[in-house]
Scaffold this motif. Sequence first.
Motif, short mmCIF file in Angstrom:
data_model
loop_
_atom_site.label_atom_id
_atom_site.label_comp_id
_atom_site.label_asym_id
_atom_site.label_seq_id
_atom_site.Cartn_x
_atom_site.Cartn_y
_atom_site.Cartn_z
N LYS A 159 0.81 -1.22 0.00
CA LYS A 159 0.00 0.00 0.00
C LYS A 159 0.85 1.27 0.00
CE LYS A 159 -4.04 -2.02 0.18
NZ LYS A 159 -5.01 -1.89 -0.93
N LEU A 160 2.06 1.16 0.49
CA LEU A 160 2.88 2.36 0.65
C LEU A 160 3.18 3.09 -0.66
CD1 LEU A 160 4.36 4.06 2.73
CD2 LEU A 160 6.36 2.57 2.47
N PRO A 161 3.53 2.42 -1.76
CA PRO A 161 3.81 3.18 -3.00
C PRO A 161 2.61 3.98 -3.49
CG PRO A 161 4.70 0.96 -3.14
CD PRO A 161 3.86 1.00 -1.92
N THR A 162 1.43 3.40 -3.39
CA THR A 162 0.23 4.11 -3.86
C THR A 162 -0.02 5.36 -3.03
OG1 THR A 162 -0.72 2.00 -4.52
CG2 THR A 162 -2.22 3.84 -4.32
N LEU A 163 0.12 5.26 -1.71
CA LEU A 163 -0.10 6.42 -0.86
C LEU A 163 0.97 7.49 -1.08
CD1 LEU A 163 -1.11 4.58 2.45
CD2 LEU A 163 -2.62 5.79 0.85
N ARG A 164 2.20 7.08 -1.30
CA ARG A 164 3.25 8.07 -1.59
C ARG A 164 2.98 8.80 -2.91
NH1 ARG A 164 8.68 4.74 0.26
NH2 ARG A 164 8.81 5.64 2.39
N GLU A 165 2.45 8.04 -3.84
CA GLU A 165 2.13 8.68 -5.13
C GLU A 165 0.99 9.67 -4.97
OE1 GLU A 165 0.76 7.41 -9.68
OE2 GLU A 165 1.22 5.88 -8.17
N ALA A 166 -0.01 9.30 -4.14
CA ALA A 166 -1.14 10.22 -3.93
C ALA A 166 -0.73 11.46 -3.16
CB ALA A 166 -2.26 9.50 -3.18
N LEU A 167 0.33 11.40 -2.35
CA LEU A 167 0.76 12.53 -1.54
C LEU A 167 2.11 13.08 -2.00
CD1 LEU A 167 -0.15 11.11 2.00
CD2 LEU A 167 -1.44 12.76 0.63
N ALA A 168 2.42 12.88 -3.25
CA ALA A 168 3.70 13.36 -3.76
C ALA A 168 3.80 14.88 -3.66
CB ALA A 168 3.88 12.89 -5.21
N ASP A 169 4.96 15.37 -3.26
CA ASP A 169 5.27 16.81 -3.17
C ASP A 169 4.42 17.55 -2.14
OD1 ASP A 169 7.17 16.42 -5.17
OD2 ASP A 169 5.68 16.81 -6.75
N VAL A 170 3.73 16.85 -1.25
CA VAL A 170 2.97 17.53 -0.19
C VAL A 170 3.96 18.01 0.87
CG1 VAL A 170 1.31 17.25 1.67
CG2 VAL A 170 0.84 16.28 -0.59
N ALA B 118 -6.00 19.65 0.04
CA ALA B 118 -6.46 19.64 -1.35
C ALA B 118 -6.49 18.21 -1.90
CB ALA B 118 -5.54 20.52 -2.19
N ARG B 119 -5.63 17.35 -1.40
CA ARG B 119 -5.57 15.98 -1.93
C ARG B 119 -6.32 14.98 -1.05
NH1 ARG B 119 0.62 15.32 -4.18
NH2 ARG B 119 0.73 17.38 -5.21
N GLU B 120 -7.02 15.50 -0.08
CA GLU B 120 -7.69 14.61 0.86
C GLU B 120 -8.77 13.75 0.21
OE1 GLU B 120 -10.11 14.86 5.11
OE2 GLU B 120 -8.78 16.50 4.50
N PRO B 121 -9.58 14.25 -0.74
CA PRO B 121 -10.59 13.39 -1.37
C PRO B 121 -9.97 12.17 -2.06
CG PRO B 121 -11.10 15.69 -1.79
CD PRO B 121 -9.75 15.69 -1.17
N PHE C 240 -3.18 14.83 9.34
CA PHE C 240 -4.31 14.06 8.84
C PHE C 240 -4.42 12.77 9.67
CE2 PHE C 240 -5.94 10.62 6.10
CZ PHE C 240 -7.17 11.14 5.75
N ASP C 241 -5.66 12.38 10.01
CA ASP C 241 -5.91 11.15 10.76
C ASP C 241 -7.24 10.59 10.30
OD1 ASP C 241 -6.11 9.02 12.46
OD2 ASP C 241 -6.12 10.20 14.32
N SER C 242 -7.18 9.46 9.55
CA SER C 242 -8.41 8.87 9.02
C SER C 242 -9.24 8.18 10.11
CB SER C 242 -8.09 7.89 7.90
OG SER C 242 -7.32 6.80 8.42
N LEU C 243 -8.62 7.91 11.26
CA LEU C 243 -9.35 7.26 12.34
C LEU C 243 -10.12 8.23 13.20
CD1 LEU C 243 -6.76 4.59 13.60
CD2 LEU C 243 -8.87 4.16 12.35
N ASN C 244 -9.65 9.45 13.28
CA ASN C 244 -10.26 10.47 14.14
C ASN C 244 -10.33 10.01 15.59
OD1 ASN C 244 -10.79 12.32 11.99
ND2 ASN C 244 -12.59 11.09 11.42
#
Length: 453
Positions: A50-61, A69-72, A97-101
Amino acid sequence: MRLRRISLGSRLALLFAACTSVVSLTAGILFNQASETHFLELDQQLLDSKLPTLREALADVSSVEQLTAREPALQAELSHSPDLALQVRSPDGSLWFDSLNTALPDTAAHTGLHTLNYNQTSYRAYTVALQLDRPESPTLTLLLDITHHQHFLERMQRLIWLTVGLSALATALLGAWAARSGLRPLRNMSEIAASVSASSLTTRLPHQEMPAELAELSQAFNAMLGRLDDAFQRLSAFSADIAHELRTPLSNLLTHTQVTLTRPRDREEYREALLGNLEEMQWMAQMVNDMLYLAKAEHGLLNPDRERLQLADETDALLEFFLPLAEEADVRLSREGEATLAGDRHMLRRALSNLLDNALRFTPAQGRVAVKLESSVQRVRIGIENTGPTIPAEALPRLFDRFYRADPARHEGSSEHAGLGLAITQSIIRSHGGTIRCESREGVTRFLIELPI
């Protein structure tokens, strides 16, 4: 209060149960550790995938605004894995960010893969840098819910303990049954041993039916019973022989004394009566002394002195002593050979004297009694032979028994020979570490003695 000793069957049952418990517990612990390691590897693989996909979604953050802005897109990616949650923290550790809240402990305090528990829920946390090429990079913490894994491991641990307990109980019961069945021959041996008495010494254990481990023991037990039976029979016969041998002289004494007292007699008659009684009492005293001598021999109390003896000289002295009796009976005496050994002079003279006296009594007129001496490196051999009636083969093994006579009618009630001479001779030879046996064939009877030098 003294505790009762645990039976052998109970010990075996407890030992089986303990061994089974140890083996089951060891196997359960190893399986549990293997399961934990396996789940840890699976969780590592899942988080790594899962890590590569998440890094790609959050690249340059690099700020919270860019992350918002990339949260959705990030939530959409996380929705594909319901058991997976994500925390994003700034380089200084503040939570972006915390998806568990939920107010989870600071997961960034540990890097790499680790496990944490919060509110009855277990997580596998994996904390890494978002951008590997930047020293001041935000951090990602992937949280995988592994509660179901932990529940499985807990159930398995309970199952292990239950299995250990049931295995121990079952093994103890089966072990007790197996031990009881296996020890049944021992109980049979105990019952047979308990039933043995003076009147049932002929009882024997069925060693052919015994297990291999008990066959040797049962054979030794049967051999012991055989020795006891033989000793008891010999003791019974010995007691009967003593009573028989003493009955005649005691009856003679009693009758002679009663006859003497029937009327007044002069001094000379009383003197003759006392002399007759004295002869009987001397014979009885000699027999009692001989019996005491044999008792000492049977208990290993004969300790012969050791001196160098020239057997030729000792034999010649005895033959000279018996020469008048031999001439009266028209029997020729002779000696052949020479030998030297270390032994007790008086004891060996007594043994040879008994044999010579026995030979003279059973040698007919114009017969012969010969003594032959032979010597080797380790042993001395003495042979005393005489011509005369052949002794039956069935009587030869019993010649050395106390009170035994090859011809029961011979010397019946005699106070001269009680049948102890050969028994005493055998005890003297054995005390010197030697052996004695008798051969009789074709009108020649030969006693053979072998003694160590």
